[in-house]
Scaffold this motif. Structure first.
Motif, PDB file in Angstrom:
ATOM      1  N   ASP A   1       0.701  -1.363   0.031  1.00 24.07           N
ATOM      2  CA  ASP A   1       0.038  -0.125  -0.198  1.00 24.07           C
ATOM      3  C   ASP A   1       0.908   1.140  -0.006  1.00 24.07           C
ATOM      4  O   ASP A   1       1.461   1.511   0.897  1.00 24.07           O
ATOM      5  N   ARG A   2       0.944   1.961  -1.250  1.00 21.80           N
ATOM      6  CA  ARG A   2       1.644   3.314  -1.101  1.00 21.80           C
ATOM      7  C   ARG A   2       1.322   4.425  -0.274  1.00 21.80           C
ATOM      8  O   ARG A   2       2.126   5.285   0.071  1.00 21.80           O
ATOM      9  N   TRP A   3       0.025   4.179   0.150  1.00 21.80           N
ATOM     10  CA  TRP A   3      -0.501   5.134   1.250  1.00 21.80           C
ATOM     11  C   TRP A   3      -0.285   4.784   2.593  1.00 21.80           C
ATOM     12  O   TRP A   3      -0.566   5.281   3.487  1.00 21.80           O
ATOM     13  N   GLY A   4       0.407   3.623   2.884  1.00 26.31           N
ATOM     14  CA  GLY A   4       0.804   3.240   4.169  1.00 26.31           C
ATOM     15  C   GLY A   4      -0.302   2.861   5.059  1.00 26.31           C
ATOM     16  O   GLY A   4      -0.420   3.176   6.284  1.00 26.31           O
ATOM     17  N   CYS A   5      -1.463   2.303   4.808  1.00 25.91           N
ATOM     18  CA  CYS A   5      -2.443   1.984   5.634  1.00 25.91           C
ATOM     19  C   CYS A   5      -3.415   3.245   5.838  1.00 25.91           C
ATOM     20  O   CYS A   5      -4.255   3.150   6.837  1.00 25.91           O
ATOM     21  N   LEU A   6      -3.204   4.124   5.013  1.00 25.08           N
ATOM     22  CA  LEU A   6      -4.025   5.270   5.361  1.00 25.08           C
ATOM     23  C   LEU A   6      -5.528   5.024   5.209  1.00 25.08           C
ATOM     24  O   LEU A   6      -6.472   5.467   5.909  1.00 25.08           O
ATOM     25  N   VAL A   7      -5.864   4.259   3.912  1.00 27.46           N
ATOM     26  CA  VAL A   7      -7.062   3.923   3.898  1.00 27.46           C
ATOM     27  C   VAL A   7      -7.680   3.081   4.531  1.00 27.46           C
ATOM     28  O   VAL A   7      -6.862   1.991   4.643  1.00 27.46           O
ATOM     29  N   PRO A   8      -8.604   3.066   5.488  1.00 27.51           N
ATOM     30  CA  PRO A   8      -8.840   1.910   6.504  1.00 27.51           C
ATOM     31  C   PRO A   8      -9.147   0.673   5.810  1.00 27.51           C
ATOM     32  O   PRO A   8      -9.807   0.480   4.858  1.00 27.51           O
ATOM     33  N   ILE A   9      -8.558  -0.352   6.544  1.00 31.69           N
ATOM     34  CA  ILE A   9      -8.435  -1.755   5.689  1.00 31.69           C
ATOM     35  C   ILE A   9      -9.980  -2.185   5.934  1.00 31.69           C
ATOM     36  O   ILE A   9     -10.371  -3.145   5.158  1.00 31.69           O
ATOM     37  N   GLN A  10     -10.587  -1.836   6.762  1.00 29.55           N
ATOM     38  CA  GLN A  10     -12.077  -2.402   7.026  1.00 29.55           C
ATOM     39  C   GLN A  10     -12.979  -2.058   5.753  1.00 29.55           C
ATOM     40  O   GLN A  10     -13.878  -2.765   5.524  1.00 29.55           O
ATOM     41  N   THR A  11     -12.553  -0.728   4.931  1.00 28.20           N
ATOM     42  CA  THR A  11     -13.366  -0.528   3.850  1.00 28.20           C
ATOM     43  C   THR A  11     -13.146  -1.554   2.663  1.00 28.20           C
ATOM     44  O   THR A  11     -13.982  -1.650   1.894  1.00 28.20           O
TER      45      THR A  11
END
Length: 128
Positions: free
Chosen positions: A99-109
């Motif tokens: 993930d190039r955003w370093g888990c910024l996007v919640p994995i839950q989504t």
């Protein structure tokens, strides 16, 4: 060449444990978060967990907190997913991804647009 290689899957009885590994190469491991997803037959791929080792942060899908633990060994470019108290509905192919955003996007989504690289997956089968 970019590679993400999962291992550690297999057949386990309900209540058992497995530890999955994801070994990365060909990209700057420390600059990426590493996420785990799973996909059961006939189902959409869902987010399981994500780790940003440079920020020392871990993230989980709400339904899996307490049973799954993600960790990282940066010296080995490897991320682990310890799975305990496995149930038949945990049966799926498990994938790791960078993930190039370093888990910024919640994995839950379960969103995947932010993942640049994917492994081939490892099968986890939990028998009742």
């Amino acid at each position: 060449e970019v590679q993400l290689v999962e291992s550690g899957g297999g057949l386990v009885q309900a209540g058992g444990s497995l530890r999955l590994s994801c070994t990365a190469s060909g990209f700057p491991f420390d600059d990426y978060g590493i996420g785990w997803f799973r996909q059961a037959p006939g189902e959409e791929r869902e987010g399981v967990s994500c780790i940003n080792s440079s920020e020392n942060s871990t993230h989980y899908a709400d339904s899996l907190k307490g049973r799954f633990t993600i960790s990282s060994d940066n010296a080995k470019n490897t991320v682990y997913l310890q799975m305990n108290s496995l149930q038949p509905n945990d049966t799926a192919v498990y994938y790791c991804a960078a993930d190039r955003w370093g888990c910024l996007v919640p994995i839950q989504t379960g969103l995947q647009w932010n993942y640049d690289y994917w492994g081939q997956g490892t099968q986890v089968t939990v028998s009742s």
